[in-house]
Design a protein around this motif. Structure first.
Motif, PDB file in Angstrom:
ATOM      1  N   PRO A   1       7.399  -3.399  -6.483  1.00 29.39           N
ATOM      2  CA  PRO A   1       6.022  -3.731  -6.251  1.00 29.39           C
ATOM      3  C   PRO A   1       4.951  -3.584  -7.003  1.00 29.39           C
ATOM      4  CG  PRO A   1       6.511  -1.610  -5.191  1.00 29.39           C
ATOM      5  CD  PRO A   1       7.569  -2.109  -5.939  1.00 29.39           C
ATOM      6  N   ASN A   2       3.793  -4.154  -7.028  1.00 28.05           N
ATOM      7  CA  ASN A   2       2.704  -4.231  -7.827  1.00 28.05           C
ATOM      8  C   ASN A   2       1.602  -2.958  -7.096  1.00 28.05           C
ATOM      9  OD1 ASN A   2       3.271  -5.913  -9.772  1.00 28.05           O
ATOM     10  ND2 ASN A   2       2.744  -7.491  -8.653  1.00 28.05           N
ATOM     11  N   LEU A   3       1.904  -2.680  -5.893  1.00 29.30           N
ATOM     12  CA  LEU A   3       1.250  -1.970  -5.008  1.00 29.30           C
ATOM     13  C   LEU A   3       2.007  -1.372  -3.782  1.00 29.30           C
ATOM     14  CD1 LEU A   3      -1.541  -0.692  -4.403  1.00 29.30           C
ATOM     15  CD2 LEU A   3      -2.205  -2.984  -2.943  1.00 29.30           C
ATOM     16  N   LEU A   4       1.801  -0.161  -3.596  1.00 31.53           N
ATOM     17  CA  LEU A   4       2.371   0.441  -2.446  1.00 31.53           C
ATOM     18  C   LEU A   4       1.395   0.664  -1.242  1.00 31.53           C
ATOM     19  CD1 LEU A   4       5.361   1.118  -1.673  1.00 31.53           C
ATOM     20  CD2 LEU A   4       4.863   3.489  -2.210  1.00 31.53           C
ATOM     21  N   ILE A   5       1.347   0.069  -0.202  1.00 38.71           N
ATOM     22  CA  ILE A   5       0.553   0.369   0.933  1.00 38.71           C
ATOM     23  C   ILE A   5       1.193   1.053   2.318  1.00 38.71           C
ATOM     24  CG2 ILE A   5      -0.925  -0.850   2.689  1.00 38.71           C
ATOM     25  CD1 ILE A   5      -1.065  -3.168   0.919  1.00 38.71           C
ATOM     26  N   SER A   6       0.890   2.171   2.449  1.00 39.63           N
ATOM     27  CA  SER A   6       1.350   3.173   3.234  1.00 39.63           C
ATOM     28  C   SER A   6       0.606   3.277   4.555  1.00 39.63           C
ATOM     29  CB  SER A   6       1.720   4.751   2.826  1.00 39.63           C
ATOM     30  OG  SER A   6       2.172   5.507   3.977  1.00 39.63           O
ATOM     31  N   VAL A   7       1.062   2.501   5.378  1.00 43.98           N
ATOM     32  CA  VAL A   7       0.262   2.529   6.670  1.00 43.98           C
ATOM     33  C   VAL A   7       0.575   3.354   7.912  1.00 43.98           C
ATOM     34  CG1 VAL A   7      -0.537   1.024   8.647  1.00 43.98           C
ATOM     35  CG2 VAL A   7      -0.257  -0.085   6.482  1.00 43.98           C
ATOM     36  N   THR A   8      -0.470   4.280   8.243  1.00 46.35           N
ATOM     37  CA  THR A   8      -0.155   5.346   9.138  1.00 46.35           C
ATOM     38  C   THR A   8      -1.278   5.471  10.178  1.00 46.35           C
ATOM     39  OG1 THR A   8       0.375   7.751   9.291  1.00 46.35           O
ATOM     40  CG2 THR A   8      -1.494   6.914   7.919  1.00 46.35           C
ATOM     41  N   GLY A   9      -0.868   6.194  11.269  1.00 45.86           N
ATOM     42  CA  GLY A   9      -1.839   6.201  12.305  1.00 45.86           C
ATOM     43  C   GLY A   9      -1.317   6.456  14.054  1.00 45.86           C
ATOM     44  N   GLY A  10      -1.507   5.903  14.896  1.00 48.26           N
ATOM     45  CA  GLY A  10      -1.199   6.185  16.065  1.00 48.26           C
ATOM     46  C   GLY A  10       0.445   5.596  16.164  1.00 48.26           C
ATOM     47  N   ALA A  11       1.118   6.581  16.990  1.00 46.72           N
ATOM     48  CA  ALA A  11       2.461   5.987  17.017  1.00 46.72           C
ATOM     49  C   ALA A  11       2.746   5.424  18.478  1.00 46.72           C
ATOM     50  CB  ALA A  11       3.607   7.260  17.024  1.00 46.72           C
TER      51      ALA A  11
ATOM     52  N   ILE B   1      -0.584   3.334  -5.218  1.00 41.72           N
ATOM     53  CA  ILE B   1      -0.131   3.743  -3.799  1.00 41.72           C
ATOM     54  C   ILE B   1      -1.652   3.859  -2.961  1.00 41.72           C
ATOM     55  CG2 ILE B   1       0.248   6.127  -4.178  1.00 41.72           C
ATOM     56  CD1 ILE B   1       1.976   5.937  -1.700  1.00 41.72           C
ATOM     57  N   VAL B   2      -1.691   3.397  -2.059  1.00 39.78           N
ATOM     58  CA  VAL B   2      -2.901   3.578  -1.124  1.00 39.78           C
ATOM     59  C   VAL B   2      -2.248   3.607   0.295  1.00 39.78           C
ATOM     60  CG1 VAL B   2      -3.063   1.063  -0.606  1.00 39.78           C
ATOM     61  CG2 VAL B   2      -5.262   2.479  -0.394  1.00 39.78           C
TER      62      VAL B   2
ATOM     63  N   VAL C   1      -7.633   4.454   3.046  1.00 41.51           N
ATOM     64  CA  VAL C   1      -8.773   3.623   3.596  1.00 41.51           C
ATOM     65  C   VAL C   1      -8.740   4.133   5.170  1.00 41.51           C
ATOM     66  CG1 VAL C   1      -9.393   1.330   4.085  1.00 41.51           C
ATOM     67  CG2 VAL C   1      -8.486   1.970   2.015  1.00 41.51           C
ATOM     68  N   ILE C   2      -9.892   4.290   5.545  1.00 42.84           N
ATOM     69  CA  ILE C   2      -9.839   4.673   7.046  1.00 42.84           C
ATOM     70  C   ILE C   2     -10.642   3.500   7.785  1.00 42.84           C
ATOM     71  CG2 ILE C   2     -10.503   6.348   8.797  1.00 42.84           C
ATOM     72  CD1 ILE C   2      -8.751   7.641   6.623  1.00 42.84           C
TER      73      ILE C   2
ATOM     74  N   ILE D   1      -9.297  -2.274   0.601  1.00 42.77           N
ATOM     75  CA  ILE D   1      -7.958  -1.437  -0.059  1.00 42.77           C
ATOM     76  C   ILE D   1      -8.144  -1.486  -1.462  1.00 42.77           C
ATOM     77  CG2 ILE D   1      -5.406  -1.738  -0.073  1.00 42.77           C
ATOM     78  CD1 ILE D   1      -5.362  -2.547   2.849  1.00 42.77           C
ATOM     79  N   LEU D   2      -8.452  -2.673  -2.138  1.00 45.61           N
ATOM     80  CA  LEU D   2      -8.252  -2.750  -3.621  1.00 45.61           C
ATOM     81  C   LEU D   2      -9.727  -1.947  -4.134  1.00 45.61           C
ATOM     82  CD1 LEU D   2      -7.211  -6.398  -3.935  1.00 45.61           C
ATOM     83  CD2 LEU D   2      -5.732  -4.387  -4.218  1.00 45.61           C
ATOM     84  N   GLN D   3     -10.864  -2.097  -3.466  1.00 43.48           N
ATOM     85  CA  GLN D   3     -11.620  -1.291  -3.849  1.00 43.48           C
ATOM     86  C   GLN D   3     -11.814   0.116  -3.865  1.00 43.48           C
ATOM     87  OE1 GLN D   3     -15.063  -2.654  -1.449  1.00 43.48           O
ATOM     88  NE2 GLN D   3     -15.782  -4.198  -2.917  1.00 43.48           N
ATOM     89  N   ALA D   4     -10.759   0.560  -2.657  1.00 41.59           N
ATOM     90  CA  ALA D   4     -10.502   1.907  -2.740  1.00 41.59           C
ATOM     91  C   ALA D   4      -9.702   2.453  -4.048  1.00 41.59           C
ATOM     92  CB  ALA D   4      -9.767   2.348  -1.627  1.00 41.59           C
TER      93      ALA D   4
END
Length: 1510
Positions: A176-186, A334-335, A360-361, A442-445
């Motif tokens: 990947p060029n970028l890794l996006i880890s999405v987390t939050g409420g299960a 990674i973000v 990113v929240i 995301i990219l600005q972060a």
């Protein structure tokens, strides 16, 4: 206390075969490499996988399955409980389960009675064992919209390297060029519809545009479900190529419902999985919209969160990998994207921030995300326990009772640390200016985090730009990078320009050109070699280059394949452009400098790396290698069929018309060899587009020209047309006819000394050649020096009676030919191509008439004078053909000229006619073969007559008909194959049925082929039907050579005995298929060919015209046989006198430099007009207008919606603010009343704040980025939740509880002492309490000084106690001057540090300081320290500090006014490194220097003291 040493793990031996790297710990990898590196060959990178493997994410071939079936069980394990220990809890059905959560029957057979007693208590380390995994392959989700993905069951201890290898090598995923880890409420939660849509669209947009991987928990609930539905909606709304998004779900195996269907020891291909939410209970189903699943197994059942450690390690491992693409190597960024969430989500955010991962929240999603969002803009000291308690009571109203006081303290501490790292924290707020989309946030972060990283000077901006290029987000580059904050030099953009070219990102190429990149400076010899060396392997031009290299290797008998050089490229280009062009790149001599090599720079920061930037460092005396850099880049883009890139580069070209025609020729030639039909169609479409750039298709006959036509008699015709959209040449011709015609014949040095007209002819660009301007030029050439308005009958009259030339009967263009008595008028008339053509027609007709007369009337045994005249005439024709064969004005060589000569059909016909005549002549002169000689000469006459058709090609009516005849002959040729099948099959069957054992070959041929062929035209054999049978017409025994053999007959009545009904049926079927089907098919083919040619009659005629005009333009003026006089003149001049030709009669013109420069400037000016006109036409297009209006309406609707959201939110905020102010006013009144009652204000209660916290928050939101950021207090590093190098947790201490004066009854820190690997700095006392009590504090304890610079400290319970307070804020000064500081990087350290270290007992200089200085300089350096300024003495904030042990230091500043200072020169001369890995350098003082945080504070004090920049 020193930091603990690092240890590395080692993979099992079987894994080392697959992954030969040494350890799983990040320390085992080289960490000194810069984030961006350049590699010499993209094909050698791990991320480059062959094209066949990239066709689909899910290979279904047998080889892929076999590889997975053998590789996965050998390298990937699962976990099984091997010992059943009954648990106090029961299953959902009330059955007894083990401590692992599984039932007894779900264990192994020997789990209930193990051979070895392992204890009564269940211990995962002993009772769970690893064994080869039994669940992997393809997962197929049943139901509506069936989908397929990849899955594997892995042990929780699986090294991340193995999983990454599985994904990239066996699952076929690109890195990947970028890794996006999405987390939050299960669990499922409610989001506002608008916010949900914004999140979904933004997430998939950033993943699709940047080539990112999205990692989630993988279950069909909560935030994972939101991500899955976002990917689903995106795939349904776009094409297959665009909808390729990698979504990886990492879930716990023990919590997956219906996981039994995934178990298959030999792999499931596919494994059927049913999503059943109704019956899942406490478990969870997998989300069907994810593409890959990693199911983490720790041997337990029903326990959530097992996958978190492995997911964290995997994400960290991926973020440390290097992705090579487009000539640039980047560490994968990674973000972390957060929606909603609970306590686990807070831990995830805290760990991400601690590890330097930007987050990113999404505000408005709920719970933890909203808590952080609402306090993110507050100063850290204002984030108190009371404030967090208030937020939690509102946002966690259902579970607020579960929050203990200790948990509140821990949450407050973590949120303070999160908000303190503002550079890593980005809050996405709906409706915020500049953040309308989540993808931009995301990219600005990531860029904001990169901007605040420790990079030296320009490296930080370079880092951000390369990230934007890797993501292919030119909008981010324009808005975030190319701003007024940094001034870019054009040379700084050269490396990323090369990367954008290689990775085919035309928008970035356009951006860099706008930013001032000059192609003349960018394109060098080495750059071109580098670009060609990194062409896509699937490119046809690349394979042709490899073939050339292989031929050179075989020719030189070398062992290694030679490297690509530009003369190899030139060799392939000459094949594509045609032999009329000279080599574009000369072959370098052996004395020239070899090509620059570009190694992979695994180097440290203090070493000058060899990178792509070095390609652009020119020496002072180096000559320019390339003549035309725009041409070089244009060729490189066109041969790879990169349309948008070539369009941008062509717009920069100066010789634009020749460039467009050359590109058209190259693409057409490549399309002939391309095997992929789609690519072929694209190439032909692009070739046609470049032809249109030179000449618009509607402008075939634009302008008035006189065109010659032959139809029985020669006449003039004019075809005016008006184009709707003129090309470059059309515009040029309209402005200036003479200049435009010069552009046609100008010799272009950049394109191999060829001309635009020659390029158009080589590419068969009929649109261009048939243009009115080109035809007007050809007409002018055709008429020579005469005016084109002379009537043809005038020319014929002057040919018959040449004294008419000296009258005004014929007019000439040149003024010098106007006088009536000018002798050159005669020469100008008879050298005009039209006159030469007419005289040759007259000569050829005379030859044919004489030839026919001799054959029919005067063919004697001894040749007559007429026949000798024919021989002489033919000799002149042979001499002319020889002249045409050897005529080589471009110096191509005899072999090449012979090849070009025989490519022409009419030349082949001439050779056949001449050879037939010579053969007939030879036979005619021999008495025994006199008659065969006449027959052969008669056949030669037929061929000579066919040669007349070439003369008629100049006719507008007959010319296209000749082309139709030629194409119909090809149709007939292919038709004969079909016809032969029926003729032979019917003929053999008829012959076998009718006649028995015919042995005569000639009659076999007649019966099988000849009679069957004549049957088609109605000549049916009489013996095929018994009714018309006549035995007298045949030979019964086949002995009569003039009669066919009779069919088999009855011996009694001589009647045929063959089955008449069968032969009649066969005859009827034969006639049906041949006469009706095949002949009508032939007619249809002829009709299609005729219509196809007839539609382009005008173009074909004009295109053929050129060949005839060029032939007679360069032909000697005298017709045969008088042409021998011209041949004799050429022979004497060139052969005997050895005089070179002064000039060749070609349609070429070599211009003077000044004239050529002016002509090209004029052409470039008109090209710019053409491009502007083209843009205006596109804007005025109806479809484009509709799209623009629709886009504006969408933007307007979105702005109105945003305005409504802002207004609603503003009203809500004002209402809340008003309520708080009323509440605080009431509190203030109560306090005043109480104070008055107590006769004073010393009540012990603090005065309530009269301002509104919400109001301050609102101001912070409105002025984000300008909010006050107070300097962090003391003890920030000393309050990290983890001790350095340890898993021991510190007790969380929020900022408000730091001073000892503040009551903190919950404070209960753990007892911890770090273990030392370095014995040299280890305290002589053991960490036991007894030994610590023996230490003498506040005095000299032997050789160890245990006195503090701050005076006496408290000793409590035998241990020293550091009494904290919160003073020591630092004031920043204005910029005045720049300082340089001496920094060092010690072995096994990732950051730089100031020289110095721990002072050993009895020593005067620290050991680490001695490492960088020679021993003889130590005394002088001590004197320098004594003369220096002490800037700090005492406590230093350090992660190793505790309540009972802390670091104190003395920092001395030794300042030199300038670099010529004697002491500084002496210091530099004595700097050394006893360790080869020790790096020393002078660095410009800046707050972004990658130093230890406490060292930065010291440098800040120095800059403040000296009034310098920091």
């Amino acid at each position: 206390m020193a930091m603990r040493g690092r240890s590395s793990k080692v993979l099992p031996s079987e894994l080392n075969k697959v992954c030969p790297e040494k350890g799983d710990n990040p320390a085992a990898y080289p960490r000194k490499m810069s984030d961006f590196e350049v590699v010499p060959n993209l094909q050698q990178s791990s991320s480059s996988v062959c094209k066949s493997r990239r066709k689909a994410h899910f290979p279904t071939g047998s080889n892929e399955k076999e590889n997975l079936i053998s590789w996965i069980p050998e390298n990937i394990q699962k976990k099984e409980c091997t010992y059943f220990v009954e648990s106090s809890q029961t299953s959902d059905s009330g059955r007894i389960v083990c401590e692992c959560g599984y039932l007894r029957e779900q264990h192994l057979e020997d789990a209930a009675k193990p051979p070895i007693f392992l204890g009564k208590e269940w211990d995962p380390s002993r009772h769970v064992q690893e064994m080869p995994t039994d669940a992997f392959g393809d997962i197929h989700f049943t139901g509506l919209g069936q989908k397929t993905g990849k899955y594997v069951r892995v042990s929780s201890d699986t090294p991340p390297r193995v999983i990454y290898h599985l994904m990239t090598q066996h699952w076929g995923l690109d890195a990947p060029n970028l890794l996006i880890s999405v987390t939050g409420g299960a669990k499922n939660f409610v989001m506002k519809p608008r916010l949900k849509n914004i999140f979904r669209q933004g997430l998939v947009k950033v993943a699709q545009t940047t080539g990112a991987w999205i990692i989630t928990g993988g279950s069909h609930a909560g935030v994972m479900k939101q991500v899955g539905e976002a990917v689903r909606d995106f795939i349904l709304s776009c094409s297959h190529k665009e909808g390729d998004i990698v979504t990886i779900g990492i879930a716990t195996w023990g919590t997956v419902y219906n996981r039994e269907s995934l178990i298959c020891p030999m792999g499931g291909f596919p494994a059927e999985y049913m999503l059943d939410e109704e019956n899942q209970g406490s478990l969870s189903c997998l989300d069907s919209n994810h593409s890959h699943f990693i199911l983490v197994d720790d041997g337990t059942h029903g326990r959530y969160g097992v996958e978190i450690p492995l997911r964290t390690r995997l994400e960290k491992f991926i973020s440390e990998q290097t992705k090579v693409k487009g000539g640039v190597a980047i560490k994968i960024p990674i973000v972390c994207v957060v929606l909603e969430g609970g306590p686990g989500t807070l831990d995830t955010i805290y760990n991400a921030i601690t590890n330097g991962t930007p987050c990113v929240i999404v505000e408005g999603s709920g719970r933890v995300a909203d808590v952080i969002s609402e306090v993110a803009n507050l100063p850290v000291p204002k984030i108190t326990i009371a404030l967090i308690r208030k937020k939690l009571s509102v946002l966690f109203h259902d579970t607020y009772e579960l929050f203990t006081e200790g948990k509140l303290v821990e949450w407050t501490k973590k949120i303070q640390d999160i908000v303190r790292s503002r550079q890593l924290l980005t809050i996405f707020r709906e409706g915020k200016y500049g953040q309308q989309d989540v993808d931009v946030a995301i990219l600005q972060a990531l860029l904001k985090a990169s901007r605040n990283q420790d990079h030296f000077g320009h490296e930080n901006w370079d880092h951000q730009l390369k990230l934007a290029v890797a993501w292919n987000r030119v909008d981010i580059a324009r808005s975030e990078i190319f701003t007024d904050d940094h001034e870019w030099k054009p040379t700084d953009l050269h490396p990323v320009m090369a990367a954008a070219l290689i990775s085919n990102k035309p928008e970035f190429v356009k951006l860099f050109l706008e930013q001032g990149v000059r192609l003349k400076e960018f394109v060098t010899w080495d750059t071109l070699v580098y670009l060609y060396d990194n062409m896509a392997p699937s490119c046809l031009f690349h394979s042709k280059l490899q073939k050339v290299l292989l031929e050179e290797k075989e020719r030189t008998a070398g062992s290694k394949m030679p490297r690509i050089q530009l003369h190899h490229v030139s060799q392939v280009l000459r094949e594509l452009l045609g032999c009329s062009t000279q080599p574009l790149y000369p072959k370098p001599k052996h004395t020239e400098r070899p090509r620059l090599s570009i190694p992979v720079p695994h180097i440290k920061l203090n070493v000058q790396s060899s990178s792509l930037r070095s390609l652009y460092k020119r020496s002072a005396g180096r000559a320019t290698f390339t003549m035309d850099p725009v041409r070089d880049l244009l060729i490189w883009a066109v041969v790879q069929n990169r349309k948008e890139l070539a369009e941008i580069i062509w717009a920069q070209s100066q010789d634009c018309m020749a460039s467009a025609l050359a590109c058209s020729k190259i693409l057409k030639e490549l399309a002939k060899e391309e095997e992929d039909t789609d690519t072929t169609d694209d190439m032909l479409a692009l070739a046609e587009q470049y032809e249109h750039k030179a000449i618009d298709p509607a402008a075939k006959g634009d302008a008035v020209g006189t065109l010659l036509s032959i139809k029985l008699s020669l006449e003039l015709s004019v075809v005016p047309l008006v184009p709707a959209w003129p090309g470059v040449f059309t515009d040029c011709y309209r402005k200036d006819e003479e200049r435009a015609q010069k552009l046609l014949t100008r010799v272009s040095e950049a394109w191999g000394k060829t001309t635009c007209l020659q390029l158009a002819l080589e590419a068969k660009n009929m649109n261009f050649v048939s243009h009115g301007g080109v035809q007007a030029f050809l007409t002018k050439v055709w008429w020579g020096k005469m005016c084109v308005d002379n009537g043809l009958w005038r020319v014929i009259a002057c040919m018959l009676f040449f004294p008419l030339l000296y009258t005004s009967f014929i007019t000439f263009r040149e003024k010098r030919l106007q006088p009536m008595g000018c002798l050159t008028r005669l020469r100008a008339f008879f050298t005009a191509p039209v006159v030469i053509f007419l005289m040759n027609i007259l000569s050829y007709f005379t030859f044919l008439l004489l030839f026919a007369y001799v054959l029919m009337v005067d063919f004697q045994p001894l040749p007559s004078w007429r026949e000798y005249l024919i021989y002489f005439w033919l000799f002149s024709l042979v001499c002319e053909e020889t002249r045409q064969l050897l005529y080589d004005p471009d110096g191509l060589g005899v072999v090449k000229m012979a090849s070009l000569y025989f490519k022409d059909f009419w030349n082949k016909l001439d050779i056949c006619a001449i050879l037939a005549f010579l053969t007939g002549l030879t036979c005619r002169l021999i008495p025994s073969t006199f008659y065969p000689g006449r027959i052969i000469l008669s056949l030669a006459f037929i061929i000579f007559c066919l040669r007349l058709m070439h003369i008629f090609t100049v006719s507008r009516t007959l010319g296209p008909k000749i082309i139709i005849v030629k194409r119909m002959m090809k149709d007939v040729f292919f038709f004969l194959f079909l016809l032969a099948v029926w003729v032979v099959s019917f003929g053999v069957a008829k012959q076998a049925i009718l006649i028995h054992n015919e042995e005569r070959v000639e009659w076999l041929f007649r019966g099988v082929v000849y009679h069957s062929y004549l049957t088609i035209f109605g000549q049916i054999p009489s013996y095929i039907d018994g009714v018309n049978f006549n035995i007298d017409q045949c030979s019964p025994n086949g002995t009569d050579p003039y009669k066919p053999k009779c069919p088999e007959t009855n011996e009694d009545n001589k009647k045929p005995i063959f089955p008449e009904w069968l032969t009649v049926i066969l005859l009827c079927l034969y006639l049906l298929f041949t006469n009706i089907l095949l002949l009508n098919l032939l007619i249809a083919m002829f009709n299609y060919t005729f219509q196809q040619v007839q539609e382009h009659t005008d173009q074909i005629w004009k295109f053929q015209r050129h060949d005839l005009i060029e032939e007679y333009h360069g032909r000697p003026p005298a017709p045969p046989p008088f042409i021998l006089l011209n041949h004799l003149q050429i022979l004497v001049r060139r052969g005997l006198l050895r005089r070179p030709a002064t000039h060749h009669k070609q349609l070429k013109e070599k211009l003077e430099k000044n004239e050529e420069a002016a002509l090209l400037s004029w052409e470039m000016y008109l090209k710019e007009n053409y491009l502007q006109h083209q843009q205006c036409q596109e804007k005025q297009n109806t479809e484009q207008k509709i799209r623009d209006i629709a886009q504006r309406v969408d933007v307007l609707a979105e702005l109105l919606d945003l305005d409504r959201v802002k207004r609603t939110g503003l009203v809500e905020q004002r209402l809340v603010s008003l309520e708080e102010q009323v509440h605080q006013s009431a509190q203030a009144l109560r306090w005043i009343t109480q104070a008055l009652q107590d006769n004073g204000f010393g009540s012990g209660k603090d005065v309530p704040l009269m301002g509104s916290s919400k109001t301050s928050e609102m101001k912070e939101v409105q002025l984000e980025g300008k909010a006050e950021e107070s300097q962090p207090p003391h003890h920030v590093l000393a309050r990290n939740l983890l001790y350095p190098g340890s898993h021991t947790l510190r007790f969380p201490v929020p900022d408000e509880k730091v001073p000892w004066e503040v009551d903190f009854p919950l404070y209960d820190p753990p007892v911890y002492s770090a273990e030392h690997k370095d014995m040299a700095v280890q305290d002589p006392f053991s960490p036991s309490l007894e030994s610590l009590l023996k230490i003498n504090y506040n005095t000299m304890d032997g050789l160890i000084d245990r006195q503090s610079f701050h005076g006496l400290y408290t000793v409590q319970d035998g241990l020293p106690l550091w009494r904290r307070n919160s003073d020591g804020s630092i004031i920043r000064k204005s910029l005045k001057k720049m300082l340089e500081v001496l920094v060092a990087q010690y072995p096994l350290s990732d950051v730089w540090a100031l020289p110095g270290g721990s002072l050993e007992p009895g020593e005067t200089l620290p050991l680490k300081l001695k490492w960088i200085l020679r021993r003889e300089f130590w005394p002088q350096f001590q004197n320098l320290l004594k003369q220096g300024t002490e800037i700090h003495k005492g406590y230093l904030d350090d992660p190793r500090n505790t309540d009972n042990a802390w670091v104190e230091t003395v920092a001395v500043s030794v300042h030199f006014d300038n670099q010529n200072d004697v002491e500084m020169k002496r210091l530099n001369s004595f700097l050394q490194g006893c360790d080869p890995e020790l790096c020393i350098r002078w660095q410009v003082l800046d707050k972004r220097i990658p130093l230890h945080a406490n060292h930065k504070e010291l440098l800040h004090k120095v800059s403040t003291l000296l009034g310098a920049y920091y």
